[in-house]
Motif scaffolding. Structure first.
Motif, PDB file in Angstrom:
ATOM      1  N   TYR A  36       9.533 -12.601   4.809  1.00 25.37           N
ATOM      2  CA  TYR A  36      10.560 -13.608   5.056  1.00 25.37           C
ATOM      3  C   TYR A  36       9.919 -14.852   5.638  1.00 25.37           C
ATOM      4  CZ  TYR A  36      14.290 -16.037   7.541  1.00 25.37           C
ATOM      5  OH  TYR A  36      15.139 -16.995   8.021  1.00 25.37           O
ATOM      6  N   ARG A  37      10.235 -15.993   5.052  1.00 23.48           N
ATOM      7  CA  ARG A  37       9.764 -17.273   5.573  1.00 23.48           C
ATOM      8  C   ARG A  37      10.962 -18.044   6.137  1.00 23.48           C
ATOM      9  NH1 ARG A  37       4.037 -17.809   5.530  1.00 23.48           N
ATOM     10  NH2 ARG A  37       3.348 -16.156   4.129  1.00 23.48           N
ATOM     11  N   PRO A  38      10.854 -18.576   7.332  1.00 22.95           N
ATOM     12  CA  PRO A  38      12.009 -19.267   7.932  1.00 22.95           C
ATOM     13  C   PRO A  38      12.279 -20.588   7.240  1.00 22.95           C
ATOM     14  CG  PRO A  38      10.059 -19.560   9.285  1.00 22.95           C
ATOM     15  CD  PRO A  38       9.674 -18.599   8.200  1.00 22.95           C
ATOM     16  N   PRO A  39      13.504 -21.105   7.324  1.00 22.72           N
ATOM     17  CA  PRO A  39      13.794 -22.431   6.746  1.00 22.72           C
ATOM     18  C   PRO A  39      13.036 -23.520   7.491  1.00 22.72           C
ATOM     19  CG  PRO A  39      15.624 -21.658   8.080  1.00 22.72           C
ATOM     20  CD  PRO A  39      14.671 -20.513   7.983  1.00 22.72           C
ATOM     21  N   ALA A  40      12.937 -24.698   6.854  1.00 24.94           N
ATOM     22  CA  ALA A  40      12.208 -25.802   7.480  1.00 24.94           C
ATOM     23  C   ALA A  40      12.838 -26.207   8.800  1.00 24.94           C
ATOM     24  CB  ALA A  40      12.159 -26.991   6.530  1.00 24.94           C
ATOM     25  N   SER A  41      14.145 -26.036   8.912  1.00 31.91           N
ATOM     26  CA  SER A  41      14.833 -26.378  10.148  1.00 31.91           C
ATOM     27  C   SER A  41      15.907 -25.335  10.408  1.00 31.91           C
ATOM     28  CB  SER A  41      15.470 -27.766  10.044  1.00 31.91           C
ATOM     29  OG  SER A  41      16.153 -28.094  11.241  1.00 31.91           O
ATOM     30  N   PRO A  42      15.956 -24.772  11.604  1.00 31.81           N
ATOM     31  CA  PRO A  42      16.995 -23.771  11.894  1.00 31.81           C
ATOM     32  C   PRO A  42      18.370 -24.416  11.903  1.00 31.81           C
ATOM     33  CG  PRO A  42      15.794 -24.349  13.883  1.00 31.81           C
ATOM     34  CD  PRO A  42      15.070 -25.005  12.756  1.00 31.81           C
ATOM     35  N   VAL A  43      19.385 -23.645  11.621  1.00 32.74           N
ATOM     36  CA  VAL A  43      20.750 -24.162  11.561  1.00 32.74           C
ATOM     37  C   VAL A  43      21.421 -24.016  12.907  1.00 32.74           C
ATOM     38  CG1 VAL A  43      20.961 -23.679   9.095  1.00 32.74           C
ATOM     39  CG2 VAL A  43      21.657 -21.948  10.762  1.00 32.74           C
ATOM     40  N   ILE A  44      22.434 -24.831  13.114  1.00 41.22           N
ATOM     41  CA  ILE A  44      23.220 -24.797  14.341  1.00 41.22           C
ATOM     42  C   ILE A  44      24.251 -23.677  14.224  1.00 41.22           C
ATOM     43  CG2 ILE A  44      24.799 -26.119  15.802  1.00 41.22           C
ATOM     44  CD1 ILE A  44      23.434 -28.655  14.660  1.00 41.22           C
ATOM     45  N   GLY A  45      24.487 -22.988  15.329  1.00 36.63           N
ATOM     46  CA  GLY A  45      25.440 -21.880  15.316  1.00 36.63           C
ATOM     47  C   GLY A  45      26.399 -21.963  16.480  1.00 36.63           C
ATOM     48  N   ALA A  46      27.433 -21.150  16.421  1.00 29.44           N
ATOM     49  CA  ALA A  46      28.412 -21.093  17.512  1.00 29.44           C
ATOM     50  C   ALA A  46      27.708 -20.673  18.793  1.00 29.44           C
ATOM     51  CB  ALA A  46      29.524 -20.121  17.161  1.00 29.44           C
ATOM     52  N   THR A 137      18.024 -16.964  18.159  1.00 27.55           N
ATOM     53  CA  THR A 137      17.201 -16.245  19.128  1.00 27.55           C
ATOM     54  C   THR A 137      16.937 -14.834  18.630  1.00 27.55           C
ATOM     55  OG1 THR A 137      19.175 -15.539  20.359  1.00 27.55           O
ATOM     56  CG2 THR A 137      18.072 -17.549  21.100  1.00 27.55           C
ATOM     57  N   VAL A 138      15.910 -14.235  19.236  1.00 25.22           N
ATOM     58  CA  VAL A 138      15.554 -12.839  18.988  1.00 25.22           C
ATOM     59  C   VAL A 138      15.581 -12.124  20.325  1.00 25.22           C
ATOM     60  CG1 VAL A 138      13.749 -11.265  18.194  1.00 25.22           C
ATOM     61  CG2 VAL A 138      14.127 -13.421  17.000  1.00 25.22           C
ATOM     62  N   THR A 139      16.188 -10.947  20.368  1.00 22.11           N
ATOM     63  CA  THR A 139      16.267 -10.166  21.596  1.00 22.11           C
ATOM     64  C   THR A 139      15.075  -9.222  21.678  1.00 22.11           C
ATOM     65  OG1 THR A 139      18.686 -10.260  21.531  1.00 22.11           O
ATOM     66  CG2 THR A 139      17.690  -8.577  22.940  1.00 22.11           C
ATOM     67  N   VAL A 140      14.379  -9.253  22.818  1.00 18.78           N
ATOM     68  CA  VAL A 140      13.216  -8.392  23.039  1.00 18.78           C
ATOM     69  C   VAL A 140      13.510  -7.487  24.224  1.00 18.78           C
ATOM     70  CG1 VAL A 140      10.720  -8.312  23.360  1.00 18.78           C
ATOM     71  CG2 VAL A 140      11.759 -10.286  22.250  1.00 18.78           C
ATOM     72  N   THR A 141      13.376  -6.179  24.027  1.00 17.90           N
ATOM     73  CA  THR A 141      13.632  -5.208  25.089  1.00 17.90           C
ATOM     74  C   THR A 141      12.515  -4.170  25.115  1.00 17.90           C
ATOM     75  OG1 THR A 141      14.916  -3.728  23.639  1.00 17.90           O
ATOM     76  CG2 THR A 141      16.129  -5.459  24.794  1.00 17.90           C
ATOM     77  N   GLY A 142      12.564  -3.299  26.114  1.00 13.45           N
ATOM     78  CA  GLY A 142      11.615  -2.191  26.180  1.00 13.45           C
ATOM     79  C   GLY A 142      10.429  -2.482  27.074  1.00 13.45           C
ATOM     80  N   GLU A 143       9.267  -1.998  26.666  1.00 15.69           N
ATOM     81  CA  GLU A 143       8.049  -2.074  27.473  1.00 15.69           C
ATOM     82  C   GLU A 143       7.392  -3.449  27.367  1.00 15.69           C
ATOM     83  OE1 GLU A 143       6.730   0.156  29.550  1.00 15.69           O
ATOM     84  OE2 GLU A 143       8.391   1.539  29.244  1.00 15.69           O
ATOM     85  N   SER A 153      11.683 -21.373  17.111  1.00 15.14           N
ATOM     86  CA  SER A 153      11.421 -22.797  16.912  1.00 15.14           C
ATOM     87  C   SER A 153      11.471 -23.137  15.419  1.00 15.14           C
ATOM     88  CB  SER A 153      10.049 -23.165  17.478  1.00 15.14           C
ATOM     89  OG  SER A 153       9.022 -22.534  16.736  1.00 15.14           O
ATOM     90  N   GLN A 154      11.363 -24.420  15.122  1.00 15.74           N
ATOM     91  CA  GLN A 154      11.366 -24.850  13.725  1.00 15.74           C
ATOM     92  C   GLN A 154      10.134 -24.342  12.982  1.00 15.74           C
ATOM     93  OE1 GLN A 154      12.103 -28.994  13.126  1.00 15.74           O
ATOM     94  NE2 GLN A 154      13.908 -29.054  14.447  1.00 15.74           N
ATOM     95  N   ARG A 155       9.063 -24.087  13.705  1.00 17.93           N
ATOM     96  CA  ARG A 155       7.864 -23.553  13.071  1.00 17.93           C
ATOM     97  C   ARG A 155       8.086 -22.135  12.572  1.00 17.93           C
ATOM     98  NH1 ARG A 155       3.672 -20.312  14.690  1.00 17.93           N
ATOM     99  NH2 ARG A 155       4.657 -20.091  16.736  1.00 17.93           N
ATOM    100  N   GLY A 156       8.947 -21.392  13.259  1.00 15.54           N
ATOM    101  CA  GLY A 156       9.155 -19.991  12.925  1.00 15.54           C
ATOM    102  C   GLY A 156       8.228 -19.105  13.738  1.00 15.54           C
ATOM    103  N   GLU A 157       8.731 -17.981  14.239  1.00 17.69           N
ATOM    104  CA  GLU A 157       7.945 -17.063  15.057  1.00 17.69           C
ATOM    105  C   GLU A 157       7.769 -15.722  14.345  1.00 17.69           C
ATOM    106  OE1 GLU A 157       7.993 -20.152  17.491  1.00 17.69           O
ATOM    107  OE2 GLU A 157       9.889 -19.305  16.797  1.00 17.69           O
ATOM    108  N   ARG A 158       6.597 -15.162  14.532  1.00 20.42           N
ATOM    109  CA  ARG A 158       6.335 -13.801  14.073  1.00 20.42           C
ATOM    110  C   ARG A 158       6.599 -12.831  15.222  1.00 20.42           C
ATOM    111  NH1 ARG A 158       3.302 -13.593   9.222  1.00 20.42           N
ATOM    112  NH2 ARG A 158       2.544 -15.629   8.533  1.00 20.42           N
ATOM    113  N   ILE A 159       6.510 -11.525  14.915  1.00 25.14           N
ATOM    114  CA  ILE A 159       6.822 -10.502  15.922  1.00 25.14           C
ATOM    115  C   ILE A 159       5.935 -10.647  17.147  1.00 25.14           C
ATOM    116  CG2 ILE A 159       6.722  -8.021  16.385  1.00 25.14           C
ATOM    117  CD1 ILE A 159       7.668  -7.531  13.554  1.00 25.14           C
ATOM    118  N   TYR A 203       7.678 -12.553   9.961  1.00 22.56           N
ATOM    119  CA  TYR A 203       8.526 -13.527  10.645  1.00 22.56           C
ATOM    120  C   TYR A 203       9.832 -12.861  11.072  1.00 22.56           C
ATOM    121  CZ  TYR A 203       5.619 -17.494   9.218  1.00 22.56           C
ATOM    122  OH  TYR A 203       4.594 -18.387   9.056  1.00 22.56           O
ATOM    123  N   VAL A 204      10.330 -13.276  12.216  1.00 22.13           N
ATOM    124  CA  VAL A 204      11.608 -12.763  12.697  1.00 22.13           C
ATOM    125  C   VAL A 204      12.723 -13.689  12.221  1.00 22.13           C
ATOM    126  CG1 VAL A 204      10.634 -11.607  14.690  1.00 22.13           C
ATOM    127  CG2 VAL A 204      11.329 -13.994  14.880  1.00 22.13           C
TER     128      VAL A 204
END
Length: 389
Positions: A36-46, A137-143, A153-159, A203-204
């Motif tokens: 999965y490749r992220p879009p060039a710009s993230p979209v606005i959400g509620a 956003t991505v939720t990170v939990t655990g250890e 970000s607009q660049r896109g993040e991997r795990i 990518y997340v």
């Protein structure tokens, strides 16, 4: 289990089986979720907080009052107070009313505002920035050091980017696993798989959940080894040769070098590649497999060095036939020793005191009972010998 059919697949550990196992695909995140490749710009959400600025080409417009004492007729700007995108995806812009911007990029939202102000403001221009990004956003939990919702970000993040933003993982690499949940699908992989193969570091997406877990891989040891217990891996990988060493090696007095087995469940897609597999074992998604190693063969240790152990494997070493014979001899010895001990007891336990006669009679009965048991055992043995002849 069908009558006469083996309950497991019997596979020799040799060059053929090692080559088949080498082709087995490890747990993969990319295989389930793709590249999965992220879009060039993230979209606005509620729920996002947006900052809107509107410009006009000259003073005296809707967003700038005329400056009576100044000859400056340059552009004027107005900053609209920050506002949270409502659940229906809209925000309010003065003189433009309610505008739905959820699902748009910042550039698309700017164009929508300009279009609604056209003919009302003087050559309007707009700038929309996301001040607080909650929908991407991505939720990170655990250890991890700090469980959090990490914005994308607009660049896109991997795990690994997201885990690093959460402070990194706390457990050793070879004991750490990461689970990626996206919608109704979840995949789990060891963290070292992402480090050794960058294509697995996918990518997340917004709304993903990453769970970092500490799960020390382990295997169970049973049979004629130095230690019967559950042992953990202490490195990224563990070979059968190393597993035998961790188990204390084979017991010289009772182990059968031709009876070393590794038991596990394998995917049916892999089991099909092994020769001479019973069709009844291929009816489910997984099949039990008993991998066999003959350590009387000098090449066995080399094969054991290439055979990779996996989490929850069972290492079993069977007893040698001579050890089973020794057990039978020990039982025979246990049956004959009480007779000798009883005779010695009858010799040295002399009647004393007022109850001497009763004690002597009891001792005599004990000796006769043991002798009778021994005579019965000897008769059976003789009969067995005659039958064998």
């Amino acid at each position: 289990m069908e009558e006469g059919r083996p309950p497991f697949a019997f596979v020799e550990i040799n060059g053929l089986s090692l080559a088949i196992l080498a082709r087995r695909a490890p747990p993969t995140l990319r295989g389930l979720f793709g590249d999965y490749r992220p879009p060039a710009s993230p979209v606005i959400g509620a729920g996002d907080t947006v900052k809107i600025t509107v410009w006009e080409a000259a003073g005296g417009g809707l967003f700038s009052a005329a400056d009576a004492g100044s000859m400056n007729s340059g552009a004027r700007a107005a900053n609209i107070p920050d506002q949270v995108v409502r659940r229906d995806g809209s925000v309010n812009v003065p003189y433009a009313g309610s505008i739905r911007i959820a699902g748009m990029t910042s550039r698309q939202a700017e164009a929508a505002i300009i279009e609604r102000l056209r003919g009302k403001a003087i050559e309007p221009q707009a700038l929309v920035t996301v001040a607080n990004n909650l929908s991407n956003t991505v939720t990170v939990t655990g250890e991890v050091a700090n469980g959090a919702r990490v914005p994308i970000s607009q660049r896109g993040e991997r795990i690994m980017d997201v885990i690093a933003a959460a402070g990194g993982y706390n457990s050793p690499v070879h004991e750490t696993y990461v689970s990626l949940t996206r919608g109704d699908r979840t995949a789990r992989a060891p963290i070292h798989a992402l480090l050794s193969n960058p294509t697995e570091d996918v990518y997340v997406r917004p709304g993903d959940i990453l769970t970092v877990e500490r799960t020390p891989p382990s295997f169970t040891v049973a049979g004629a080894t130095g230690s019967n217990s559950v042992l953990t891996f202490d490195a990224r990988g563990l070979t059968l040769e190393e597993a035998i060493g961790k188990a204390g090696g084979l017991e010289d007095s009772r182990a059968d070098p031709d009876g070393v087995f590794v038991l596990r469940y394998e995917p049916v897609s892999l089991v099909r590649e092994f020769p001479n597999i019973e069709p009844n074992l291929l009816k489910k998604s997984e099949a039990p497999v008993a991998y066999h190693l003959n350590m009387r063969d000098p090449s066995a240790l080399l094969a054991a060095r290439k055979f990779q152990m996996r989490d929850k494997d069972i290492l079993y070493v069977s007893n040698a036939p001579i050890a089973e014979i020794a057990k039978v001899m020990q039982l025979v010895s246990m049956a004959s020793h009480p007779v000798q001990q009883g005779l010695l007891a009858g010799r040295y336990l002399q009647p004393t005191g007022d109850n001497g006669a009763a004690q002597a009679a009891a001792n005599a009965r004990l000796v006769r009972a043991i002798a009778k048991t021994q005579a019965a055992g000897g008769g059976q043995g003789a009969g067995g010998g005659a039958a064998g002849q």
